[in-house]
Design a protein around this motif. Structure first.
Motif, PDB file in Angstrom:
ATOM      1  N   PHE A  31       0.842  -1.187   0.000  1.00  0.00           N
ATOM      2  CA  PHE A  31       0.000   0.000   0.000  1.00  0.00           C
ATOM      3  C   PHE A  31       0.883   1.245   0.000  1.00  0.00           C
ATOM      4  CE2 PHE A  31      -1.939  -3.521   2.188  1.00  0.00           C
ATOM      5  CZ  PHE A  31      -3.236  -3.547   1.697  1.00  0.00           C
ATOM      6  N   THR A  32       0.264   2.425  -0.124  1.00  0.00           N
ATOM      7  CA  THR A  32       0.999   3.672   0.036  1.00  0.00           C
ATOM      8  C   THR A  32       1.705   3.629   1.386  1.00  0.00           C
ATOM      9  OG1 THR A  32      -0.422   4.998  -1.398  1.00  0.00           O
ATOM     10  CG2 THR A  32       0.732   6.177   0.348  1.00  0.00           C
ATOM     11  N   GLY A  33       2.957   4.054   1.416  1.00  0.00           N
ATOM     12  CA  GLY A  33       3.748   4.023   2.641  1.00  0.00           C
ATOM     13  C   GLY A  33       4.708   2.841   2.711  1.00  0.00           C
ATOM     14  N   TYR A  34       4.612   1.937   1.751  1.00  0.00           N
ATOM     15  CA  TYR A  34       5.542   0.798   1.668  1.00  0.00           C
ATOM     16  C   TYR A  34       6.955   1.351   1.518  1.00  0.00           C
ATOM     17  CZ  TYR A  34       7.600  -3.401  -0.586  1.00  0.00           C
ATOM     18  OH  TYR A  34       8.382  -4.472  -0.929  1.00  0.00           O
ATOM     19  N   ARG A  35       7.934   0.812   2.277  1.00  0.00           N
ATOM     20  CA  ARG A  35       9.299   1.357   2.294  1.00  0.00           C
ATOM     21  C   ARG A  35      10.357   0.287   2.023  1.00  0.00           C
ATOM     22  NH1 ARG A  35      10.194   6.416   5.038  1.00  0.00           N
ATOM     23  NH2 ARG A  35      12.225   5.556   5.543  1.00  0.00           N
ATOM     24  N   PRO A  36      10.480  -0.161   0.788  1.00  0.00           N
ATOM     25  CA  PRO A  36      11.518  -1.137   0.459  1.00  0.00           C
ATOM     26  C   PRO A  36      12.838  -0.446   0.122  1.00  0.00           C
ATOM     27  CG  PRO A  36      10.245  -0.691  -1.483  1.00  0.00           C
ATOM     28  CD  PRO A  36       9.640   0.127  -0.363  1.00  0.00           C
ATOM     29  N   GLN A  37      13.847  -1.244  -0.188  1.00  0.00           N
ATOM     30  CA  GLN A  37      15.130  -0.740  -0.675  1.00  0.00           C
ATOM     31  C   GLN A  37      15.064  -0.649  -2.204  1.00  0.00           C
ATOM     32  OE1 GLN A  37      18.242  -0.064   1.029  1.00  0.00           O
ATOM     33  NE2 GLN A  37      16.764   0.133   2.669  1.00  0.00           N
ATOM     34  N   PHE A  38      15.556   0.445  -2.754  1.00  0.00           N
ATOM     35  CA  PHE A  38      15.643   0.625  -4.206  1.00  0.00           C
ATOM     36  C   PHE A  38      17.124   0.590  -4.582  1.00  0.00           C
ATOM     37  CE2 PHE A  38      11.572   2.265  -3.090  1.00  0.00           C
ATOM     38  CZ  PHE A  38      10.765   1.953  -4.166  1.00  0.00           C
ATOM     39  N   TYR A  39      17.463  -0.252  -5.548  1.00  0.00           N
ATOM     40  CA  TYR A  39      18.846  -0.391  -6.000  1.00  0.00           C
ATOM     41  C   TYR A  39      18.994   0.258  -7.370  1.00  0.00           C
ATOM     42  CZ  TYR A  39      20.086  -3.452  -2.177  1.00  0.00           C
ATOM     43  OH  TYR A  39      20.351  -3.950  -0.932  1.00  0.00           O
ATOM     44  N   ASP A  48      10.037   5.694   0.014  1.00  0.00           N
ATOM     45  CA  ASP A  48       8.654   5.651   0.484  1.00  0.00           C
ATOM     46  C   ASP A  48       7.742   5.704  -0.737  1.00  0.00           C
ATOM     47  OD1 ASP A  48       6.538   5.661   2.273  1.00  0.00           O
ATOM     48  OD2 ASP A  48       6.563   7.840   2.507  1.00  0.00           O
ATOM     49  N   VAL A  49       6.950   4.648  -0.961  1.00  0.00           N
ATOM     50  CA  VAL A  49       6.105   4.531  -2.149  1.00  0.00           C
ATOM     51  C   VAL A  49       4.778   5.254  -1.927  1.00  0.00           C
ATOM     52  CG1 VAL A  49       4.860   2.906  -3.635  1.00  0.00           C
ATOM     53  CG2 VAL A  49       7.142   2.332  -2.788  1.00  0.00           C
ATOM     54  N   ASN A  50       4.379   6.061  -2.930  1.00  0.00           N
ATOM     55  CA  ASN A  50       3.093   6.742  -2.921  1.00  0.00           C
ATOM     56  C   ASN A  50       2.332   6.282  -4.160  1.00  0.00           C
ATOM     57  OD1 ASN A  50       0.977   8.454  -2.330  1.00  0.00           O
ATOM     58  ND2 ASN A  50       1.977  10.256  -3.195  1.00  0.00           N
ATOM     59  N   LEU A  51       1.276   5.500  -3.962  1.00  0.00           N
ATOM     60  CA  LEU A  51       0.499   4.976  -5.089  1.00  0.00           C
ATOM     61  C   LEU A  51      -0.366   6.077  -5.699  1.00  0.00           C
ATOM     62  CD1 LEU A  51      -0.641   1.555  -3.578  1.00  0.00           C
ATOM     63  CD2 LEU A  51       1.279   2.007  -5.109  1.00  0.00           C
ATOM     64  N   PRO A  52      -0.698   5.953  -6.991  1.00  0.00           N
ATOM     65  CA  PRO A  52      -1.536   6.964  -7.647  1.00  0.00           C
ATOM     66  C   PRO A  52      -2.941   7.022  -7.039  1.00  0.00           C
ATOM     67  CG  PRO A  52      -0.714   5.334  -9.238  1.00  0.00           C
ATOM     68  CD  PRO A  52      -0.298   4.890  -7.891  1.00  0.00           C
ATOM     69  N   THR A  53      -3.610   8.139  -7.212  1.00  0.00           N
ATOM     70  CA  THR A  53      -4.981   8.302  -6.753  1.00  0.00           C
ATOM     71  C   THR A  53      -5.855   7.220  -7.369  1.00  0.00           C
ATOM     72  OG1 THR A  53      -4.647  10.679  -6.612  1.00  0.00           O
ATOM     73  CG2 THR A  53      -6.928   9.908  -6.623  1.00  0.00           C
ATOM     74  N   GLY A  54      -6.670   6.605  -6.548  1.00  0.00           N
ATOM     75  CA  GLY A  54      -7.567   5.559  -7.026  1.00  0.00           C
ATOM     76  C   GLY A  54      -6.997   4.155  -6.925  1.00  0.00           C
ATOM     77  N   VAL A  55      -5.685   4.047  -6.639  1.00  0.00           N
ATOM     78  CA  VAL A  55      -5.060   2.732  -6.464  1.00  0.00           C
ATOM     79  C   VAL A  55      -4.833   2.541  -4.974  1.00  0.00           C
ATOM     80  CG1 VAL A  55      -3.069   1.274  -6.973  1.00  0.00           C
ATOM     81  CG2 VAL A  55      -3.936   2.840  -8.716  1.00  0.00           C
ATOM     82  N   VAL A  58      -1.355  -2.752  -4.358  1.00  0.00           N
ATOM     83  CA  VAL A  58      -0.755  -3.436  -5.498  1.00  0.00           C
ATOM     84  C   VAL A  58      -0.588  -4.898  -5.118  1.00  0.00           C
ATOM     85  CG1 VAL A  58       1.228  -3.550  -7.033  1.00  0.00           C
ATOM     86  CG2 VAL A  58       0.431  -1.334  -6.212  1.00  0.00           C
ATOM     87  N   MET A  59      -1.236  -5.756  -5.884  1.00  0.00           N
ATOM     88  CA  MET A  59      -1.178  -7.193  -5.629  1.00  0.00           C
ATOM     89  C   MET A  59       0.063  -7.785  -6.302  1.00  0.00           C
ATOM     90  SD  MET A  59      -3.777  -7.916  -3.774  1.00  0.00           S
ATOM     91  CE  MET A  59      -3.904  -9.690  -3.917  1.00  0.00           C
ATOM     92  N   PRO A  60       0.557  -8.925  -5.805  1.00  0.00           N
ATOM     93  CA  PRO A  60       1.690  -9.581  -6.464  1.00  0.00           C
ATOM     94  C   PRO A  60       1.401  -9.813  -7.949  1.00  0.00           C
ATOM     95  CG  PRO A  60       1.262 -10.607  -4.354  1.00  0.00           C
ATOM     96  CD  PRO A  60       0.133  -9.648  -4.600  1.00  0.00           C
ATOM     97  N   GLY A  61       2.347  -9.416  -8.792  1.00  0.00           N
ATOM     98  CA  GLY A  61       2.201  -9.570 -10.237  1.00  0.00           C
ATOM     99  C   GLY A  61       1.623  -8.362 -10.944  1.00  0.00           C
ATOM    100  N   ASP A  62       1.060  -7.381 -10.194  1.00  0.00           N
ATOM    101  CA  ASP A  62       0.511  -6.171 -10.809  1.00  0.00           C
ATOM    102  C   ASP A  62       1.631  -5.249 -11.286  1.00  0.00           C
ATOM    103  OD1 ASP A  62      -2.035  -6.997 -10.187  1.00  0.00           O
ATOM    104  OD2 ASP A  62      -2.361  -5.513  -8.595  1.00  0.00           O
ATOM    105  N   ASN A  63       1.325  -4.437 -12.284  1.00  0.00           N
ATOM    106  CA  ASN A  63       2.216  -3.369 -12.726  1.00  0.00           C
ATOM    107  C   ASN A  63       1.603  -2.047 -12.294  1.00  0.00           C
ATOM    108  OD1 ASN A  63       3.932  -5.146 -14.053  1.00  0.00           O
ATOM    109  ND2 ASN A  63       2.799  -4.984 -15.956  1.00  0.00           N
ATOM    110  N   VAL A  64       2.440  -1.121 -11.848  1.00  0.00           N
ATOM    111  CA  VAL A  64       1.930   0.170 -11.403  1.00  0.00           C
ATOM    112  C   VAL A  64       2.990   1.236 -11.624  1.00  0.00           C
ATOM    113  CG1 VAL A  64       2.713  -0.111  -9.010  1.00  0.00           C
ATOM    114  CG2 VAL A  64       0.751   1.360  -9.494  1.00  0.00           C
ATOM    115  N   SER A  65       2.552   2.443 -11.924  1.00  0.00           N
ATOM    116  CA  SER A  65       3.447   3.591 -11.986  1.00  0.00           C
ATOM    117  C   SER A  65       3.207   4.375 -10.708  1.00  0.00           C
ATOM    118  CB  SER A  65       3.131   4.447 -13.210  1.00  0.00           C
ATOM    119  OG  SER A  65       3.994   5.554 -13.256  1.00  0.00           O
ATOM    120  N   CYS A  66       4.252   4.615  -9.930  1.00  0.00           N
ATOM    121  CA  CYS A  66       4.076   5.274  -8.640  1.00  0.00           C
ATOM    122  C   CYS A  66       5.196   6.272  -8.395  1.00  0.00           C
ATOM    123  CB  CYS A  66       4.036   4.243  -7.520  1.00  0.00           C
ATOM    124  SG  CYS A  66       5.484   3.185  -7.454  1.00  0.00           S
ATOM    125  N   GLU A  67       4.972   7.163  -7.426  1.00  0.00           N
ATOM    126  CA  GLU A  67       5.998   8.099  -6.997  1.00  0.00           C
ATOM    127  C   GLU A  67       6.750   7.498  -5.826  1.00  0.00           C
ATOM    128  OE1 GLU A  67       4.569  12.012  -6.148  1.00  0.00           O
ATOM    129  OE2 GLU A  67       3.685  12.245  -8.144  1.00  0.00           O
TER     130      GLU A  67
END
Length: 101
Positions: A31-39, A48-55, A58-67
């Protein structure tokens, strides 16, 4: 390397390709607020992941464009590929599509 091509950024937008659980990725949504490591290349940084409005998630296997807001600035450029890692496992991948700040 071209001068002016790289930017030091805290916030980027990226197209993310999620890795399915069968391929070693997450088995639960995030969900928004997910904090993984980015390489990026040889640099790893928490973001810190911020999902787009209306999303909502993100389920496993989904594609998403996020900030993604990085906790420290990193030299980036559009098109730079990155891996998303969590607990020593690659759970996704993507590319920088826009540098916001």
């Amino acid at each position: 390397m071209q001068a002016g091509k790289h930017h030091t950024a805290y916030e980027v937008q990226g197209g993310s390709i999620r890795v399915d659980e069968e391929e070693g990725g997450r088995h639960t949504p995030f969900f928004t607020g997910y904090r993984p490591q980015f390489y990026f290349r040889t640099t790893d940084v928490t973001g810190d992941v911020n999902l787009p409005t209306g999303v909502e998630m993100v389920m496993p296997g989904d594609n998403v464009s996020c900030e993604v807001s990085l906790i420290t600035p990193v030299a980036l450029e559009k098109g730079l590929r990155f891996a998303i890692r969590e607990g020593g496992h690659t759970v996704g991948a993507g590319a920088v599509t826009e540098i916001i700040e």
